[in-house]
Structures are given as C-alpha cells and as structure tokens.
Design an enzyme around this catalytic site. Sequence first.
Site, PDB file in Angstrom:
ATOM      1  N   CYS B 169       0.805  -1.226   0.000  1.00 60.33           N
ATOM      2  CA  CYS B 169       0.000   0.000   0.000  1.00 60.33           C
ATOM      3  C   CYS B 169       0.836   1.273   0.000  1.00 60.33           C
ATOM      4  O   CYS B 169       0.282   2.368   0.023  1.00 60.33           O
ATOM      5  CB  CYS B 169      -0.976  -0.031   1.164  1.00 60.33           C
ATOM      6  N   HIS B 309      -2.139   8.769   5.697  1.00 56.85           N
ATOM      7  CA  HIS B 309      -2.543   7.449   5.203  1.00 56.85           C
ATOM      8  C   HIS B 309      -3.996   7.197   5.636  1.00 56.85           C
ATOM      9  O   HIS B 309      -4.822   6.786   4.837  1.00 56.85           O
ATOM     10  CB  HIS B 309      -1.600   6.374   5.741  1.00 56.85           C
ATOM     11  N   GLU B 320      -0.356   6.234  13.195  1.00 56.07           N
ATOM     12  CA  GLU B 320       0.002   7.393  12.394  1.00 56.07           C
ATOM     13  C   GLU B 320       0.020   8.667  13.231  1.00 56.07           C
ATOM     14  O   GLU B 320       0.899   9.519  13.074  1.00 56.07           O
ATOM     15  CB  GLU B 320      -1.035   7.498  11.274  1.00 56.07           C
ATOM     16  N   LYS B 341      -9.110   8.987   2.013  1.00 57.31           N
ATOM     17  CA  LYS B 341      -9.690   7.637   1.962  1.00 57.31           C
ATOM     18  C   LYS B 341     -11.105   7.646   2.520  1.00 57.31           C
ATOM     19  O   LYS B 341     -11.891   6.750   2.233  1.00 57.31           O
ATOM     20  CB  LYS B 341      -8.830   6.646   2.743  1.00 57.31           C
ATOM     21  N   HIS B 346      -9.764   2.990  -0.118  1.00 62.12           N
ATOM     22  CA  HIS B 346      -8.346   2.630  -0.084  1.00 62.12           C
ATOM     23  C   HIS B 346      -8.058   1.723  -1.278  1.00 62.12           C
ATOM     24  O   HIS B 346      -8.375   0.538  -1.267  1.00 62.12           O
ATOM     25  CB  HIS B 346      -8.040   1.913   1.233  1.00 62.12           C
ATOM     26  N   PHE B 405       0.957  -3.300   4.271  1.00 64.13           N
ATOM     27  CA  PHE B 405       1.260  -4.690   4.597  1.00 64.13           C
ATOM     28  C   PHE B 405       2.690  -4.982   4.129  1.00 64.13           C
ATOM     29  O   PHE B 405       3.105  -4.528   3.064  1.00 64.13           O
ATOM     30  CB  PHE B 405       0.303  -5.633   3.869  1.00 64.13           C
TER      31      PHE B 405
END
Lengths: 84, 422, 401
Positions: B169, B309, B320, B341, B346, B405
């Site tokens: 990602c 993010h 975050e 997002k 996402h 990930f």
Amino acid sequence: MQSPILTIDQLLRILRESAGESDAVPGGDVLDTEFADLGYDSLALLEATGRIGREYGLRLDDDVVVAAVTPRQLLAVVNETADR
Amino acid sequence: MSRRVVVTGLGVLAPGGIGVKAFWELLCEGRTATRRITFFDASPFRSQVAAEIDFDPEAAGLGPQEVRRMDRAAQLAVVATRQAVADSGIEPAGLDPARTGVSLGSAVGATMSLDQEYRVVSDGGRDWLVDHRYAVPHLYGHFVPSSFAAEVAWQVGAEGPAAVISTGCTSGLDAVGHGAELIGEGSADVVIAGATDAPISPITVACFDAVKATTPRNDDPEHASRPFDASRNGFVLGEGAAVFVLEELQHARARGARVYAEIAGYATRSNAFHMTGLRPDGVEMAEAIRVALDRARLDPRDVDYVNAHGSGTKQNDRHETAAFKRSLGEHARRVPISSIKSMVGHSLGAIGSIELAASMLAMTHHVVPPTANLHEPDPECDLDYVPLVARPHHTDTVLSVGSGFGGFQSAVVLARPDRDAA
Amino acid sequence: MNRVVVTGLGVVAPNGLGAAAYWDNTLAGRGGIGPVRRFDATGYPATLAGEVPGFAAEEHLPGRLLPQTDHMTRLALVAADWALADAGLAADAGTDLSIGVVTASSSGGFEFGQRELQNLWAKGGEHVSAYQSFAWFYAVNTGQISIRHGLRGPSGVVVSDQAGGLDAVGQARRQIRQGARAVVSGGVDGSLCPWGWAAQLSTGRLSTATDPARAYLPFDEAADGHVYGEGGAILVLEDAAAARRRGARSYGEVAGYGAAFDPRPGSGRPPALRRAVEAALADAGATPGEVDVVFADGAAVPELDDAEAAALAAVFGPYGVPVTAPKTMTGRLSSGAGGLDLAAALLSMRDAVVPPTTNVVPAPRHALDLVGSPRALPVRTALVLARGAGGFNSAVLLRAG
C-alpha cells in the site's frame, strides 16, 4: 451447559494446522498461557478462529474473539457461542 | 548539484469521477464515493462496501484490443497516463525515448483478471490441474504485472528505465519516489510515474475479510470509511489510478511548462515487525518523514498540510498519530491533516499516487480537502484532522505518507520549486 | 559516490541448494532440469522444469512461518539467512534503520494464490486464508526477510519480469549511495503450480521437449523456447567503506548498472539491450575491452537470441568476449535469474574460472565465443544481462575488489 464442542486438544491442533508449531515447550499446562507467549500472534488467531468458525459452523463475534488472550478464554467464547 | 524533479502533468481516475476536475470537486465538497459493491454479488462476504469507479474503457478511449489485453488496473493506468501527458502539454513525439522512463506502482497487479480467469480454467474451482486451453491468450500479462509498465511505456514511446514498483500500500508513493530518483541521478529527464490498482474482486474481498481489515459497516455504505473517528472499524476497499509527468526542472522550464510541485523529498523504511500489524509507536514512519524532510532541506514547521494514510483501521490511525507527533513535534498539533480515503476508499497500491494528486491540487487551489465522516474523533487521534469540510488554507508544502502490509512506511514531500528564491 | 560491494551470497538453485553445491555442480556441468514434480504436468504440452532439489523448509525455518508462506518465499527466506550469515552481518539497535531489503518479484506467491482461489471458487469466501492478504502479493519476500532479520532500513520491490533481479540490485545500490549501510537484495522466484504453468504456456515460449539435454538451447540452431525454473539468489550489498571497517570479505563491486526498455512493437526501432549494456559500462567508467566475460540472458527464442548476439557484437565485436549462460543448467528463473547469475559471476571472479553453457552448439550466425566447458580465466570484470517479457533490458557490471 452441554459438553463443550471444542476441547483444548482440538484447539491446539487447529492452531498447529493453521498457524504452525507453538514456540512453547509442549506438554505443559497451556490453558492459561497467553497466546502471545505460545508464539501465536493476532494473525495466527484470525486464521485459527476462521477455521474454527468453518469447522463448527459458528459465527464468532470479532470483538469477543479479540478479547480472548488465552486458550481457556477462547474455548469459553467458542463453547458459549455454540450453546446459543 | 543534484538535479531537481517537478510534476508537470497529472491524470486521475478515482471513485466518484473520471479526471482531475471531478476528483477535486468530490474532495472539496466532502462527498463520499463509497457504496455497496456492484461488481459482483458481495452478500456472502463480511465486508460488502467499496469505492468503485464507473469506468467504461471504450468510452475512455481504449480500443477493443487494448480492452481485451489489459486488466482493469492496466486500463486505468493507461487512461490516466493519457490524461497526464495531455495535461503536461508534452508531445510524445518530441520526447527523447532513451531519456524517458516509467515507474508504475501496483500492490496486487491483475488480481481481478486472475480471479475471473481462474474460475474458468479450473471449472469453478473443481480442477486443481487447470485447463490452460481455456485461458485468455494474454494470461502472462496478468501473471506478471510488469506488463502494466510496458503498456504505459508504449503510450509515450518511453525506452529508458521502466519497472513496476510493488511495495503493497505504499507503492503509489514509492513509484513516484523511484521515478524522481531516476531523474535526480541522471538516468532520465522525463519519467511517467504513478500507480494503479483495481482490486475489487472476490478473492481480495475474501482475504481482507479473513484479516478483518475492511469494515463490516454494510448498512451505511456512504459513511463506511471513517478515518480517525472513534467508530471506525476498518478500511473500505477502493480502486483507481493516478499518473504524473515528472520532469527535470530545467527540462520543464525550457519548454515553459506549468509546474504543480517539486518532488522535494522522499524516503521509505520498514517496520520489520509484522506482515499486517503496526508497532504502536510509529518510529519507522517518523524516521521516513524525518529523512524525507531532510532531503527536501525543510523543517517540520515548513509543512503546510499533511495528507495522511488514514486508512480507518483502529490500529493504523493511532500508529500514524503517534508518528506525526514523533516527527513533527509541536507542529503536529498545528498543521491540518486529512485522509481522502474517507471519500475515495483505499485503492491499495494506487492510493499513494491518488493522494499525491490531491496534495498537488491542494497546493494549486490553497484548499485542504477534509476527512469525511469524522464526527467524533478518537481521543487517541487528537490532531487537526480537518473534519467534514474542506478548508481554505495557504499551502506551499505538503507531506504525504503511507503505510502498508509488509511493513513499508513511506513519505513524500512536495514543495514549490521557487521556494529558495522567496 | 560511495562504492557498493557484495559481501554475502545465498543460493537456492535447481542444480544446487546452497552456494557451494550450486557452484560445484555448475562447474561440473551438472544440470537440474527434469520432469516437473511439484504437480502432475504430464497432461500439459510442457513437462520439464528446474526444481530446487532436497529442500525441506521445516529443516530451515520455524514452524510458525510455514502456514503463512508460499514455497518460493520459504526458499527466499533460507537464501537470505545464508546470505546474511555469509556476510557475517546482523542488524542491531544501532544499524537496523540503515539496513534495508530490496528484492525482485514477478508473480508473487502464485501457488499459494492458486490454493486460495481454489478455496474461494470451490468452497466459498470464508474458506480463504487470512495469509492470502500478503502471501501472494509481490512484496511478500521483502516484507518477510525484513521481519525475520529485523531490517528496518529503506526497502523496496521491483517487478520487471526476468530483468527484475538486476533491477533490484540497481535499486539496492541506489539506496546505499543515498546513505543506507547495507541492503539485502537479489531475488528468489517460482510459480510451479498448474495455474502458473497455464500462464507460462500462454507465452508459447516454453519448450515442449522431453529430453532435459535438448530442452533449453539458447544461441543454438535448435533453440525453440526455454525451460522455466524456480529459485535464485539473495545477495548482501554493502557500502564498501562500512564493509572494510568491519573486516568483511568482498566478492566484488557492483560497479555499473543500466536499464532500458524496448521500443513499442512494430515501431521499427532497434531493441534496447545494447543501450542497457552501454549504460552499465558508462556508469562504471569501463570500456568494452575490460570486460572478461558476459553472462548472457539466453532467451532461446530465435529472434531474441539474434537480438542479444547482435547487441554483444555491436559492443564487443564478433567473437569479442567470452559469453556464457549457466542458466542452461537451471532453466529461466524469472526474477530469480539476475541474482543467480550475479552470484555465478562473483564466484567466477573468486575462482578464476568461467562456468559452462551446457548442451548448446552455438549457431555460427551469432558470432559468439560461447564458453562450452569451464574455462580457466582471471575474471576481474564481468557483465551480467537479463531481459524481461514486454521489453525490459538490464545490465550489471561487476568488478573485482
């Protein structure tokens, strides 16, 4: 309460099959050992509880599963869900 | 003297609209493009919501053979490339092929085609020994997503360095960072850089169900993506592509190009912790931010806007928040931070580039897009996450971050190239 | 600019598990191509592959890693273990943020992916594993290696089909030049499952021969496709000054790197391999005359062999440099190939011997000095080439020191 559908031996087998051998010394009393100390992380538990759900036809509540940090607690969650 | 890299063209295909204008309007209005999945019957799945694009490839200009040959993700990338090149004013025929490169991000490649094709060759999952005679002729192009970079290269006749960057990602940030490095080191003068993913397919939905990363908020799809909100419970899968024309600064100036931003700094680190989990302290993301700012020769206080993010998982948004506090210090409490997002979902490897596009548009319009659906902030996410409404805000420098990930943590700093002269 | 050297090798090849076994077998001309064993391929037009022999993952990796990893990731993890041990390098609290991982991938953990697709379509979505969320994707090896060794530095994943192994090394060198102390790089690949086989067959470039000695014959008049294989090599790249300070042995320097993409099909423009070679030479400040040996891509597709031979003739002259393709003993390993050829080239430098290209009688039209049996030769400079489907061309120049 009916007899439990999932026993500790069955749970340990499912954990082994879905997440690999435990890092802990086998044979000890693991019922109250935290999964993290057995070498099973959150991902291992997701994989294992997914399999328990499929094998026993249960819908396990996500939050309740996450709250179970030892085999004894997880067995209680599974067997209580099955009783309902 | 290191060569500087600027963005001179952009193309975006995001949920809620095709093209830059529709994208920016959606963000500024704080509308959401999340809905019940329409691509297939999602009723057996835990998470049944997604941010889908209403995309007709032939209406978007692709020929029948291109449509047959390319996975949806490649189609999105090619259309975004055409938009970006047109926007830049570059004539592909005028480019030096050997000095033009491609750096395209994608986390999951042609998953959608591989999922559909597998159903056919295995006869609905009956045959492990699949019947290859039922496969599409271009199956190899789905098998190896480097075919996406080839498709993009062919659009502009690029013959310099080309690759797909696939870091989960963070691919959309890392591909742009890599493209900028190619120009900075002198391996190219122009790089078509960006990212694409089209993962809304049963296999992807099923595996995110299994890790419980996506939201089960199926009864309220429009409000399902809730970054930083106390009620958040997972991300909403999306799709899309954003592609940029990156140019060496003098190359751009020589042709009088409009400049959106300079890629002023980029860095990435790994958390080496867990394939899906995050260390709560945010150390590696903070380190990536620190190094990216350092490479841009900027101070945390120079950052006018942070594009987060903000995936909307419980763990990410706290991780975050910790990383921002660690890297930006007191300034973390003053700078507006938002997650688009909340509106476009996402889109895995694509989202980093889509978020960079939003960041460049924030610089262009001096407007910061909001975090939609943020009604009751998580007390542990206690920064200014720009709830609900876009905010006019002088924006010369943007920090955009991503986390993925595999443990990847990346940061890109965008700035105005003339900042030193001011 | 700081120099970058290779200080560790980990090899998992169809003709040898471990660098020592691989090198012994390679110099002896012993190949690892044979009938596919990972699945029943007898019903498919192609039935040969290069499979890594004698690999039992449970002997090398903790049980916890096995359910969550594809076969090729297990191979990669073991290769990375060996490379880091060979380099004598381990991360600690002071260095972990400056040691990264950059690997190549082509198709991810495809066998794992097939199993989960099978679960999905045969049984339903709830039967798909949680591990599918990363075991298939292209970034899996980089992520798993970084976790296993606590490497928190700059990391990445490059996908450019068979050119990827060299591109990853180019990217790793870039990270070291920007300040990383070391990067674990190269690539290990493998999609030997029916679904991966279907994808390979769709190219029409898999050899349908049944005799392992006649199946993969690059530069031969009889060249008629290649054999696909699994495996590759992981290399530890290190800042030369940092390696010297800790007394590490250097296998050689990554002195030059170049990449170029072929023109759009039908454009009539020349292929780009020659430019990749020239870029690698220029990057290293080397002349063609300095190159002692070329490790060729060796596509074994006539027009691609022609293009490679023409590029070599243009740069080095006809018969101008010894050329070898030890991958005739392993098959083409996709993103694993570049790392394995770099390992072979570095071992050639160490032992002053060039490994052979087996089974091939070079076609005269290629004008190649193809090394058909081990050739004793001081190797100070070696050029390694790789090409990926779609038009990717990469070259790495290695120098002793």
